[in-house]
Design a protein around this motif. Structure first.
Motif, PDB file in Angstrom:
ATOM      1  N   ALA A 109      60.957  22.532  26.623  1.00 38.62           N
ATOM      2  CA  ALA A 109      60.120  22.470  27.769  1.00 38.62           C
ATOM      3  C   ALA A 109      60.090  23.583  28.605  1.00 38.62           C
ATOM      4  N   THR A 110      61.218  24.156  28.651  1.00 42.39           N
ATOM      5  CA  THR A 110      61.575  25.141  29.591  1.00 42.39           C
ATOM      6  C   THR A 110      60.622  26.620  29.020  1.00 42.39           C
ATOM      7  N   VAL A 111      60.864  26.793  27.689  1.00 43.88           N
ATOM      8  CA  VAL A 111      60.080  27.841  27.196  1.00 43.88           C
ATOM      9  C   VAL A 111      58.493  27.632  27.149  1.00 43.88           C
ATOM     10  N   PHE A 112      58.016  26.332  27.044  1.00 41.55           N
ATOM     11  CA  PHE A 112      56.582  26.214  26.996  1.00 41.55           C
ATOM     12  C   PHE A 112      56.054  26.369  28.395  1.00 41.55           C
ATOM     13  N   ALA A 113      57.009  25.949  29.294  1.00 42.34           N
ATOM     14  CA  ALA A 113      56.698  25.943  30.861  1.00 42.34           C
ATOM     15  C   ALA A 113      56.215  27.555  31.369  1.00 42.34           C
ATOM     16  N   GLN A 114      57.183  28.206  30.718  1.00 45.45           N
ATOM     17  CA  GLN A 114      57.086  29.811  30.858  1.00 45.45           C
ATOM     18  C   GLN A 114      55.859  30.327  30.208  1.00 45.45           C
ATOM     19  N   ASP A 115      55.305  29.873  29.244  1.00 48.22           N
ATOM     20  CA  ASP A 115      53.990  30.163  28.775  1.00 48.22           C
ATOM     21  C   ASP A 115      52.819  29.832  29.286  1.00 48.22           C
ATOM     22  N   ALA A 116      52.927  29.013  30.140  1.00 47.45           N
ATOM     23  CA  ALA A 116      51.685  28.437  30.931  1.00 47.45           C
ATOM     24  C   ALA A 116      50.988  29.385  31.542  1.00 47.45           C
ATOM     25  N   PRO A 117      49.692  29.680  31.521  1.00 45.59           N
ATOM     26  CA  PRO A 117      49.054  30.857  32.303  1.00 45.59           C
ATOM     27  C   PRO A 117      49.038  30.522  33.711  1.00 45.59           C
ATOM     28  N   LYS A 118      49.287  31.634  34.636  1.00 46.43           N
ATOM     29  CA  LYS A 118      49.259  31.263  36.034  1.00 46.43           C
ATOM     30  C   LYS A 118      47.970  31.392  36.451  1.00 46.43           C
ATOM     31  N   PRO A 119      47.453  30.948  37.523  1.00 43.70           N
ATOM     32  CA  PRO A 119      45.952  30.971  37.895  1.00 43.70           C
ATOM     33  C   PRO A 119      46.030  32.371  38.541  1.00 43.70           C
ATOM     34  N   LYS A 120      44.714  33.182  38.073  1.00 45.37           N
ATOM     35  CA  LYS A 120      44.401  34.238  38.509  1.00 45.37           C
ATOM     36  C   LYS A 120      44.019  34.488  39.976  1.00 45.37           C
ATOM     37  N   ALA A 121      44.445  35.532  40.711  1.00 40.93           N
ATOM     38  CA  ALA A 121      44.489  35.655  42.320  1.00 40.93           C
ATOM     39  C   ALA A 121      42.880  35.688  42.632  1.00 40.93           C
ATOM     40  N   SER A 122      42.056  36.221  41.317  1.00 45.85           N
ATOM     41  CA  SER A 122      40.828  36.644  41.910  1.00 45.85           C
ATOM     42  C   SER A 122      40.063  36.228  40.515  1.00 45.85           C
ATOM     43  N   PRO A 123      39.819  34.801  40.187  1.00 47.69           N
ATOM     44  CA  PRO A 123      39.247  34.367  39.028  1.00 47.69           C
ATOM     45  C   PRO A 123      37.687  34.848  38.877  1.00 47.69           C
ATOM     46  N   ALA A 124      37.441  35.056  37.311  1.00 48.10           N
ATOM     47  CA  ALA A 124      36.048  35.482  37.152  1.00 48.10           C
ATOM     48  C   ALA A 124      35.020  34.279  37.403  1.00 48.10           C
ATOM     49  N   GLN A 125      33.927  34.721  37.938  1.00 46.95           N
ATOM     50  CA  GLN A 125      32.716  33.337  38.292  1.00 46.95           C
ATOM     51  C   GLN A 125      31.719  33.950  38.001  1.00 46.95           C
ATOM     52  N   THR A 126      30.543  33.122  37.613  1.00 45.03           N
ATOM     53  CA  THR A 126      29.207  33.376  37.469  1.00 45.03           C
ATOM     54  C   THR A 126      28.341  32.430  38.110  1.00 45.03           C
ATOM     55  N   ALA A 127      27.372  33.070  38.762  1.00 44.51           N
ATOM     56  CA  ALA A 127      26.166  32.376  39.674  1.00 44.51           C
ATOM     57  C   ALA A 127      25.233  32.556  38.789  1.00 44.51           C
ATOM     58  N   THR A 128      24.271  31.678  38.554  1.00 46.07           N
ATOM     59  CA  THR A 128      22.995  31.657  37.780  1.00 46.07           C
ATOM     60  C   THR A 128      21.887  30.787  38.588  1.00 46.07           C
ATOM     61  N   GLY A 129      20.615  31.342  38.420  1.00 49.93           N
ATOM     62  CA  GLY A 129      19.511  30.704  39.145  1.00 49.93           C
ATOM     63  C   GLY A 129      18.146  31.516  38.778  1.00 49.93           C
ATOM     64  N   LYS A 130      17.233  30.862  39.412  1.00 48.57           N
ATOM     65  CA  LYS A 130      15.718  31.399  39.182  1.00 48.57           C
ATOM     66  C   LYS A 130      15.173  31.569  40.474  1.00 48.57           C
ATOM     67  N   VAL A 131      14.423  32.827  40.512  1.00 43.13           N
ATOM     68  CA  VAL A 131      13.756  33.192  41.641  1.00 43.13           C
ATOM     69  C   VAL A 131      12.395  33.556  41.029  1.00 43.13           C
ATOM     70  N   GLY A 132      11.415  32.804  41.326  1.00 42.86           N
ATOM     71  CA  GLY A 132      10.239  32.753  40.808  1.00 42.86           C
ATOM     72  C   GLY A 132      10.440  32.738  39.402  1.00 42.86           C
ATOM     73  N   ALA A 133       9.745  33.664  38.435  1.00 43.66           N
ATOM     74  CA  ALA A 133       9.760  33.285  36.962  1.00 43.66           C
ATOM     75  C   ALA A 133      11.206  34.190  36.637  1.00 43.66           C
ATOM     76  N   ALA A 134      12.113  34.690  37.139  1.00 41.14           N
ATOM     77  CA  ALA A 134      13.067  35.500  36.995  1.00 41.14           C
ATOM     78  C   ALA A 134      14.420  34.879  36.575  1.00 41.14           C
TER      79      ALA A 134
END
Length: 179
Positions: A21-46
């Motif tokens: 349990a200790t070994v697996f707990a150490q391998d758990a990824p830590k949350p990134k300080a500035s995680p990647a994000q994506t915003a999507t949407g439409k403006v007119g036809a674009a």
């Protein structure tokens, strides 16, 4: 009956379980300080996509301190922010061809510059904290007026609406009109 062999076996199993349990707990990824994000949407036809890293306020003063006024900034964290449009558009009344651009911003107390640069894929800053772009590759620069945000935004976000996009972070919103 408890025998010494049974006790040793149980202690060994308990020890192995605890170590696993200790070994697996150490391998758990830590949350990134500035995680990647994506915003999507439409403006007119674009179809518009903005790919960025989203830093948090974390009790800091953002505008004028962490992000200085009068200096180009990568418009997020980590790599340069990417802006993609699949159609030709007008940003603040000025033409921008379909494509992918790095976005840099020069914050000011009363006015901001938004820079669309044709170089993509680079890190957001050079040594010494200078924004990582060559001004010779600037395809479009527009000026916009920031405004007070409707609410405090702990994380930097981009919102895309049918009128354009807005950067929102801390107590500030920076709207950019697109047609």
């Amino acid at each position: 009956m408890n025998t010494p062999k049974k006790n040793i076996f149980l202690l060994t199993v308990l020890f192995l379980f605890t170590m696993t349990a200790t070994v697996f707990a150490q391998d758990a990824p830590k949350p990134k300080a500035s995680p990647a994000q994506t915003a999507t949407g439409k403006v007119g036809a674009a179809n518009i996509t903005i790919a960025y890293s989203s830093p948090g306020v974390k009790g800091r003063t953002i505008w004028g301190e962490l992000v200085p006024y009068g200096k180009a900034w990568r418009a997020g964290a980590n790599k340069a922010t990417l802006f993609t449009t699949d159609k030709d558009i007008k940003v603040e009344g000025k033409a921008l061809k379909a494509g992918t651009y790095s976005v840099f911003m020069v914050p000011g107390e009363k006015e901001w510059q938004i820079i669309f640069n044709s170089e993509t894929g680079q890190g957001g800053i050079k040594a010494g904290g200078v924004a990582n772009f060559d001004p010779a590759n600037n395809m479009l620069t527009v000026n916009v007026k920031p405004k007070k945000a409707a609410q405090m935004n702990e994380r930097l976000t981009y919102d895309i609406t049918n009128k354009g996009f807005s950067l929102k972070w801390e107590n500030l919103e920076v709207p950019v009109a697109i047609k």
